[in-house]
Write an enzyme that holds these catalytic residues in place. Structure first.
Site, mmCIF file in Angstrom:
data_model
loop_
_atom_site.group_PDB
_atom_site.id
_atom_site.type_symbol
_atom_site.label_atom_id
_atom_site.label_comp_id
_atom_site.label_asym_id
_atom_site.label_seq_id
_atom_site.Cartn_x
_atom_site.Cartn_y
_atom_site.Cartn_z
ATOM 1 N N LYS A 49 0.733 -1.355 0.064
ATOM 2 C CA LYS A 49 -0.069 0.026 0.094
ATOM 3 C C LYS A 49 0.855 1.198 0.180
ATOM 4 C CE LYS A 49 -4.065 -2.038 2.253
ATOM 5 N NZ LYS A 49 -5.089 -2.169 2.980
ATOM 6 N N ASP B 256 -9.691 2.218 2.979
ATOM 7 C CA ASP B 256 -9.775 1.299 4.194
ATOM 8 C C ASP B 256 -10.414 2.277 5.279
ATOM 9 O OD1 ASP B 256 -8.563 -1.112 3.473
ATOM 10 O OD2 ASP B 256 -6.648 0.062 3.881
ATOM 11 N N ALA C 91 -2.497 -0.412 8.460
ATOM 12 C CA ALA C 91 -4.064 -0.412 8.697
ATOM 13 C C ALA C 91 -4.285 0.578 9.524
ATOM 14 C CB ALA C 91 -4.590 -1.926 9.374
ATOM 15 N N GLY D 33 -13.575 -8.032 11.039
ATOM 16 C CA GLY D 33 -13.411 -7.037 9.835
ATOM 17 C C GLY D 33 -13.791 -7.526 8.695
HETATM 18 P P1 NDP Z 1 1.103 -4.080 9.531
HETATM 19 O O1 NDP Z 1 2.138 -5.322 9.061
HETATM 20 O O2 NDP Z 1 1.307 -2.975 8.783
HETATM 21 O O3 NDP Z 1 1.058 -3.836 11.038
HETATM 22 C C1 NDP Z 1 0.968 -4.787 12.316
HETATM 23 C C2 NDP Z 1 0.816 -4.232 13.421
HETATM 24 O O4 NDP Z 1 0.477 -5.410 14.299
HETATM 25 C C3 NDP Z 1 1.847 -3.687 14.143
HETATM 26 O O5 NDP Z 1 1.084 -2.560 14.947
HETATM 27 C C4 NDP Z 1 2.778 -4.512 14.810
HETATM 28 O O6 NDP Z 1 3.245 -4.148 16.105
HETATM 29 C C5 NDP Z 1 1.303 -5.282 15.311
HETATM 30 N N1 NDP Z 1 1.450 -6.786 15.611
HETATM 31 C C6 NDP Z 1 1.874 -7.721 15.121
HETATM 32 N N2 NDP Z 1 1.852 -8.798 15.997
HETATM 33 C C7 NDP Z 1 1.740 -8.474 17.165
HETATM 34 C C8 NDP Z 1 1.715 -9.353 18.333
HETATM 35 N N3 NDP Z 1 2.002 -10.489 18.235
HETATM 36 N N4 NDP Z 1 1.205 -8.461 19.398
HETATM 37 C C9 NDP Z 1 0.943 -7.277 19.297
HETATM 38 N N5 NDP Z 1 0.974 -6.353 18.086
HETATM 39 C C10 NDP Z 1 1.264 -7.167 17.170
HETATM 40 O O7 NDP Z 1 -0.138 -4.914 9.362
HETATM 41 P P2 NDP Z 1 -1.436 -3.949 8.646
HETATM 42 O O8 NDP Z 1 -1.620 -2.917 9.688
HETATM 43 O O9 NDP Z 1 -1.646 -3.892 7.399
HETATM 44 O O10 NDP Z 1 -2.632 -5.025 9.226
HETATM 45 C C11 NDP Z 1 -3.094 -5.458 10.361
HETATM 46 C C12 NDP Z 1 -4.312 -5.940 10.634
HETATM 47 O O11 NDP Z 1 -5.318 -5.427 9.993
HETATM 48 C C13 NDP Z 1 -3.967 -7.550 9.768
HETATM 49 O O12 NDP Z 1 -4.669 -8.614 10.460
HETATM 50 C C14 NDP Z 1 -4.892 -7.198 8.430
HETATM 51 O O13 NDP Z 1 -5.452 -8.195 7.892
HETATM 52 C C15 NDP Z 1 -6.034 -6.281 9.061
HETATM 53 N N6 NDP Z 1 -6.489 -5.612 7.932
HETATM 54 C C16 NDP Z 1 -8.036 -5.781 7.814
HETATM 55 C C17 NDP Z 1 -8.708 -4.974 6.758
HETATM 56 C C18 NDP Z 1 -10.125 -5.151 6.287
HETATM 57 O O14 NDP Z 1 -10.521 -4.752 5.249
HETATM 58 N N7 NDP Z 1 -10.880 -5.913 7.148
HETATM 59 C C19 NDP Z 1 -7.796 -3.770 5.808
HETATM 60 C C20 NDP Z 1 -6.698 -3.800 6.106
HETATM 61 C C21 NDP Z 1 -5.792 -4.588 7.270
HETATM 62 P P3 NDP Z 1 4.740 -3.490 16.007
HETATM 63 O O15 NDP Z 1 4.892 -2.092 15.284
HETATM 64 O O16 NDP Z 1 5.198 -3.590 17.578
HETATM 65 O O17 NDP Z 1 5.371 -4.547 15.036
#
Ligand code: NDP
Length: 271
Positions: A69, A105, A133, A241
């Site tokens: 994205k 989004d 996201a 979601g």
């Molecule tokens: P990113 O990889 O950009 O970000 C991941 C985020 O999750 C970061 O804030 C990360 O924290 C955190 N994270 C990952 N693992 C853990 C854990 N074990 N415990 C706590 N925090 C954790 O992903 P996206 O932002 O693109 O996506 C996030 C979610 O949103 C996904 O599940 C995706 O499927 C969903 N989504 C749904 C959409 C919909 O239309 N329903 C649209 C877009 C996304 P840190 O910074 O510390 O690594």
């Protein structure tokens, strides 16, 4: 006029799981529109080259998902205001030899919340996560004028960066931004999980002390640890979601076809 269906696709990596072709086809059927909507996996580092090839092959609309994205944002000739602020693009439209970028989004999340009668104005929100996201929905959450949005993330410094980045937009809309943990732990009207915690393990991104009226997990497709936790905590309302996914697709469909599809049918079909 040519009868050849216009070409659209969703691009990402991985992409095999994507529901977008099914959703867009179901929208097109509502209007007897003939479209071709595929899913295309792109290898890391090949995004801009493949997009150029797809444009040469006649694609006129592309949805972009993880992890591209931000790259999509960078290749656009024109950006919507929302995409400019969010630095994220999930909808590419090709007109002439120009690429137009938008992000749906945020509108998708907000529309799904409205469908569920969740009010944002003057409410207290918690947004968990600081990845793509979370960034992509901030513009629309702020526009809805909650009293305060608390931000938190496993890596808290990213929430601080996010708060700094969104501060002026929040000020314009008289919305307070705070980083959790606050001194007094509030009772949230809405808790949004925008993390990928639980995707590969069974972890929830929040402690057991948290209280919220409505819990919303952006993740979809299975019973998530976050939603399971919400039930244990006695939340009165919780949702995954899928509705956001469908509404962001509907918003992309509108950008391309200027038609507003009915979303309830496909939601029922996919649940
Ligand atoms: P990113 O990889 O950009 O970000 C991941 C985020 O999750 C970061 O804030 C990360 O924290 C955190 N994270 C990952 N693992 C853990 C854990 N074990 N415990 C706590 N925090 C954790 O992903 P996206 O932002 O693109 O996506 C996030 C979610 O949103 C996904 O599940 C995706 O499927 C969903 N989504 C749904 C959409 C919909 O239309 N329903 C649209 C877009 C996304 P840190 O910074 O510390 O690594």
């Amino acid at each position: 006029m040519s009868n050849t269906p216009k070409k659209y696709a969703v691009v990402g990596n991985p992409i095999s799981h994507s529901l977008s072709p099914k959703i867009h086809q179901s929208f097109a059927d509502q209007f007897n529109l003939k479209i071709q909507y595929g899913k295309i996996e792109i290898k890391p580092l090949e995004f801009s080259r493949v997009i150029k090839e797809l444009i040469d092959e006649g694609y006129i609309g592309l949805n972009v998902t993880l992890p591209f994205k931000v790259e999509a944002f960078k290749i656009c000739d024109h950006l919507s205001q929302r995409a400019k602020y969010s630095k994220s693009v999930n909808t590419l439209t090709i007109r002439g030899n120009k690429i137009y970028g938008d992000t749906t989004d945020g509108p998708g999340l907000v529309k799904d919340l409205i469908n569920r009668d969740v009010i944002l104005r003057d409410k207290v929100l918690l947004l968990i996560g600081a990845g793509g996201a979370a960034q992509a929905v901030m513009y629309d959450l702020i526009q809805k004028k909650p009293t305060i949005i608390y931000l938190t993330n496993r890596t808290l410094s990213k929430s601080c960066d996010m708060a700094k980045y969104w501060q002026s937009h929040a000020d314009e809309n008289k919305v307070k931004l705070e980083i959790l943990p606050p001194k007094e732990f509030p009772n949230f009207n809405l808790i949004i999980n925008a993390t990928s915690a639980g995707l590969i393990d069974n972890s929830s991104p929040v402690s057991s002390l948290i209280q919220g009226d409505h819990w919303y997990d952006m993740m979809y497709g299975k019973s998530t640890p976050f939603l399971n936790q919400s039930f244990e905590q006695g939340a009165s309302k919780a949702s995954g979601g899928l509705g956001m996914l469908i509404e962001q697709a509907a918003a992309s469909f509108f950008i391309w076809h200027k038609l507003k599809p009915e979303t309830k049918l496909i939601y029922k079909e996919l649940t």
